[in-house]
Design an enzyme around this catalytic site. Sequence first.
Site, PDB file in Angstrom:
ATOM      1  CB  SER A  32      -3.826  -7.233   0.121  1.00  0.00           C
ATOM      2  OG  SER A  32      -3.945  -5.840   0.348  1.00  0.00           O
ATOM      3  CG  HIS A  44       2.133  -4.337   5.529  1.00  0.00           C
ATOM      4  ND1 HIS A  44       2.124  -4.225   4.150  1.00  0.00           N
ATOM      5  CD2 HIS A  44       3.284  -3.730   5.942  1.00  0.00           C
ATOM      6  CE1 HIS A  44       3.203  -3.581   3.760  1.00  0.00           C
ATOM      7  NE2 HIS A  44       3.915  -3.262   4.815  1.00  0.00           N
ATOM      8  CG  MET A  82       7.147  -3.384   1.169  1.00  0.00           C
ATOM      9  SD  MET A  82       5.468  -4.016   1.265  1.00  0.00           S
ATOM     10  CE  MET A  82       4.626  -3.071  -0.001  1.00  0.00           C
ATOM     11  CG  ASP A 110      -1.902  -3.445   2.893  1.00  0.00           C
ATOM     12  OD1 ASP A 110      -0.790  -3.782   3.320  1.00  0.00           O
ATOM     13  OD2 ASP A 110      -2.430  -3.937   1.880  1.00  0.00           O
ATOM     14  CG  ASP A 133       2.332  -6.327   0.292  1.00  0.00           C
ATOM     15  OD1 ASP A 133       1.518  -6.244  -0.647  1.00  0.00           O
ATOM     16  OD2 ASP A 133       2.161  -5.771   1.398  1.00  0.00           O
ATOM     17  CG  MET A 192      -1.233   2.521   4.177  1.00  0.00           C
ATOM     18  SD  MET A 192      -1.307   2.894   2.418  1.00  0.00           S
ATOM     19  CE  MET A 192      -1.271   1.217   1.736  1.00  0.00           C
ATOM     20  CG  HIS A 241      -1.554  -8.330   3.688  1.00  0.00           C
ATOM     21  ND1 HIS A 241      -0.338  -8.640   4.266  1.00  0.00           N
ATOM     22  CD2 HIS A 241      -1.398  -7.093   3.146  1.00  0.00           C
ATOM     23  CE1 HIS A 241       0.514  -7.641   4.082  1.00  0.00           C
ATOM     24  NE2 HIS A 241      -0.100  -6.694   3.401  1.00  0.00           N
ATOM     25  CG  MET A 280       2.970   0.135   4.866  1.00  0.00           C
ATOM     26  SD  MET A 280       1.982  -0.182   3.393  1.00  0.00           S
ATOM     27  CE  MET A 280       0.645  -1.122   4.124  1.00  0.00           C
TER      28      MET A 280
END
Length: 229
Positions: free
Chosen positions: A14, A73, A151, A41, A186, A43, A39, A75
């Site tokens: 990540s 991923h 998660m 992330d 994760d 947001m 990975h 979010m």
Amino acid sequence: MHKLPANRPLVAASILSADFGRMAEECRDVLSRGADLLHIDVMDGHFVPNLTMGVDMVRGLRRHFPDVYLDCHLMVERPDLFVDMFAAAGADNFTFHLEVSRPMRAMGVEPAALIDRIHALGMHAGMAVNPPTPPDGLAPLLAKLDLALVMSVNPGRSGQAFIPEVLEKVRWLKARVGPETRLEIDGGINPKTVGAAVGAGVEVLVTASALFGAADRGAVIRDLHAAKG
Ligand code: DX5
Ligand code: ZN
């Protein structure tokens, strides 16, 4: 779309804990030490109280790493607004959260339809559940999913402690998924917590702070690869 490497468990680096000023170099480093995929992330400051990175990061990584699997991923409250952009940027997997089903439905988008769109755009489809969320809502969608992400911290930032209670959900999912659906975990994964996760049935291990913050990143990756339940 790239295939996931065949070995199990897989280590997903990540990049949230990488040095953002040296991103390509950081990714090259962990990949050369055995990380299997990256990975990413994403947001939006609404679904989680933080802003991180977006589609331009994926495009940049794809340019520098044409053969690496990019696991995105999201979010974000409205993942359906971004799916085309991520596909065009070179994402291999697009994971969105079960918790956004309600805001999406309010805008006329069903999670099942979003999964179909992700597939039609040539990506793998994943869905994630936060620690307090029961996994039942995933049940009717599991047959369509390439990835189910549990998660093990409340999303928003790296470096939080692993929440062991979520392993119950991993076991629940493990009993229900077919061989085509990978279970991913994760948050707070490190050489100490990984055994329990793999024992519960996890095949894809996301790690940010334990990997990028380690003095010996290769040793962390070896420990994660070697984990047995
Ligand atoms: C959390 C992110 C994670 C995070 C994991 O919101 O989804 O991918 O980077 O960080 P660590 O491994 O430090 O818990
Ligand atoms: Zn993540």
